[in-house]
Design an enzyme around this catalytic site. Structure first.
Site, PDB file in Angstrom:
ATOM      1  CB  VAL A 148      46.243  40.849  39.782  1.00  0.00           C
ATOM      2  CG1 VAL A 148      45.624  39.378  39.401  1.00  0.00           C
ATOM      3  CG2 VAL A 148      47.421  40.520  38.751  1.00  0.00           C
ATOM      4  CG  ASP A 149      40.338  41.616  38.315  1.00  0.00           C
ATOM      5  OD1 ASP A 149      40.471  40.760  38.086  1.00  0.00           O
ATOM      6  OD2 ASP A 149      38.871  42.494  37.623  1.00  0.00           O
ATOM      7  CB  SER A 150      38.893  40.225  43.641  1.00  0.00           C
ATOM      8  OG  SER A 150      37.828  40.318  42.928  1.00  0.00           O
ATOM      9  CG  MET A 173      43.759  37.406  43.726  1.00  0.00           C
ATOM     10  SD  MET A 173      45.976  37.156  43.251  1.00  0.00           S
ATOM     11  CE  MET A 173      46.345  36.706  45.213  1.00  0.00           C
TER      12      MET A 173
END
Lengths: 81, 339
Positions: A38-40, A43
């Protein structure tokens, strides 16, 4: 008051919807970035959905501290208390 | 003063009942810049950029493709598309943050180059939201009677305002111009604008410093654009989804009546998150011009419309939700019927 497991289950559904991660993989010890990919940006989406679902506020400054699913569940529990 | 005859009441302006977009045009600069070129200045990869933004390549202007040249070319194409002659244009509005002459406005040169009959001309500073601000004003000018035909242009050369070593922005920004002719219509063709700003978040996207700070610096350099990406993502994806729904509501249509969704081409991930948050049905065509064009701020919406028409995703008579947002944080959204 929701239990830890209830919060984890609801959060798993959000992570599944945003990032396509299997809900069974969203366990307390899993890292969002390293284990669940889950990348930023994803997120941010998870956090906004969680704010609506759990009726809490999760400021941007807090988001970087939420490394694992357990961190997020614990934060939501504290915020709801 | 002191007269015995009361002065006559001022005569009010009278316009027309409805306005619409009569024609669209775009200019894409000639230089195609792939991700492999921008990663030389930043610690990044082609794959990361695609995954993070959807961008595969962007267009950057050459020295000859000035802001003025691109604006005029896009405007000429919009005029041709509309069938309106330049001499019928009463007002030219250029939305831009790339005109480095503090004064006069670029719009005055563009109005002259196009051969208008000394049309009113001014620039709008509303960053990425500039084009939708221009369309809103143009619609009101036509309906209010201040102008019969208005040319709205969004034009940028962001490549020269981009710090090639800034990992957060170096791959995003690009150059180009797009234009629309707005004029009278038998039926409503431009819905009510939903717009606003949030100066509390002034710092989220901005020039790094103002020109006075540049001039007094020991090592003067271009005040590059800086951006707090994740905070912008959050605002744009979720607040702007609500703004988009409001614009549909104000226009009296639902998501099922919508044919095209044309958000400012900031980042494909923002577009995806907005479409999800708005629960747009799969039948709505979604603008993806950013993949080959990059983020061109005020020019991005007319450029995206141009591609959608060219590729057959948008047809004459379709309803399109335009929503633009950016530095300020300024935003504007409206539903338009496509020419």
């Amino acid at each position: 008051m929701a239990t830890t497991e209830e919060i984890r289950t609801d959060l798993a559904e959000i992570v599944n919807e945003v990032a396509g991660v299997d809900t069974d993989d969203v366990q307390l010890d899993k890292s969002f970035v390293d284990d669940l990919d889950v990348d930023s940006l994803s997120m941010v989406e998870v956090v906004v959905a969680a704010e609506e679902k759990f009726g809490v506020s999760i400021p941007d400054d807090e988001v970087k501290n939420l490394k694992t699913v357990g961190d997020a569940v614990a934060y939501i529990e504290r915020a709801q208390a | 003063m002191g007269g015995t005859t009361p002065r006559p009441a001022l005569r009010p302006n009278t316009g027309v009942a409805h306005a619409r977009v009569l024609g669209l045009g775009a200019y894409r600069p000639s230089r195609v810049v792939p991700n492999s070129e921008v990663v030389t200045g930043i610690d990044s990869t082609d794959e990361w950029i695609r995954q993070r933004s959807g961008i595969e390549e962007r267009r950057w202007a050459t020295d000859d493709e000035t802001l003025r040249m691109m604006s005029v070319e896009a405007a000429r194409r919009a005029l041709a598309d509309s069938g309106v002659d330049a001499r019928q244009i009463d007002c030219v509005v250029v939305a831009t943050v790339s005109h480095f002459m503090q004064t006069p406005a670029l719009a005055t040169l563009v109005a002259h180059d196009l051969g208008t009959d000394q049309a009113a001309a001014f620039d709008v500073s509303a960053a990425c939201a500039g084009f939708c601000h221009g369309v809103a004003m143009a619609s009101d000018m036509v309906r209010g009677g201040s102008a019969r035909h208005v040319l709205v242009i969004g034009a940028e050369r962001l490549s020269e305002q981009t710090d090639p070593s800034d990992r957060g922005t170096a791959f995003i920004f690009a150059d180009g111009a797009g234009a629309a002719v707005v004029g009278p219509s038998d039926e409503p063709g431009i819905g009510p604008v939903v717009w606003g700003s949030d100066g509390e978040q002034y710092d989220l996207i901005r020039s790094r410093e103002d020109w006075r700070d540049v001039l007094t610096s020991d090592s003067p350099r271009m005040p590059h654009l800086v951006m707090q990406g994740n905070a912008v993502f959050r605002w744009a994806s979720f607040q702007m989804a609500k703004t988009g729904l409001q614009a549909l509501d104000r226009a009296g249509i639902g998501v099922d009546d919508l044919d095209c969704f044309v958000p400012h081409q900031a980042n494909n991930r923002i577009t995806d998150a907005m479409a999800r948050a708005m629960k747009l049905p799969g039948t709505v065509a979604i603008a993806r011009d950013i993949v080959h064009q990059g983020n061109t701020s005020a020019a991005s919406i007319p450029l995206a419309l141009d591609r959608m028409r060219e590729e057959g995703q948008a047809r004459s008579g379709d309803t399109a939700l335009l929503i633009a947002f950016g530095a300020g944080l300024a935003y504007a959204a409206q539903v338009v019927v496509l020419p």
